[in-house]
Design a protein around this motif. Sequence first.
Motif: not given
Length: 65
Positions: A1-26
């Motif tokens: 059974m194949a694993r679902p692909p992992a999300l790219k950082l840009a996809e995560v940021l879009t989903e959680i509605r966060m800027s890259p700088s805020a994400f890196y601080r978190l």
Amino acid sequence: MARPPALKLAEVLTEIRMSPSAFYRLRARGHAPRMIKLPNGELRCRRVDLDAWWEAYERDTPEWR
């Protein structure tokens, strides 16, 4: 059974509605979802890890208390 692909950082940021700088601080504080660092330096996030992170933060809101 194949694993679902992992999300790219840009996809995560879009989903959680966060800027890259805020994400890196978190992330620096240890509060970001679990990430996988690839050999080329890119970050990925498994769907299950992102969902678990969302659930943990939803439970910490006043509506859940």
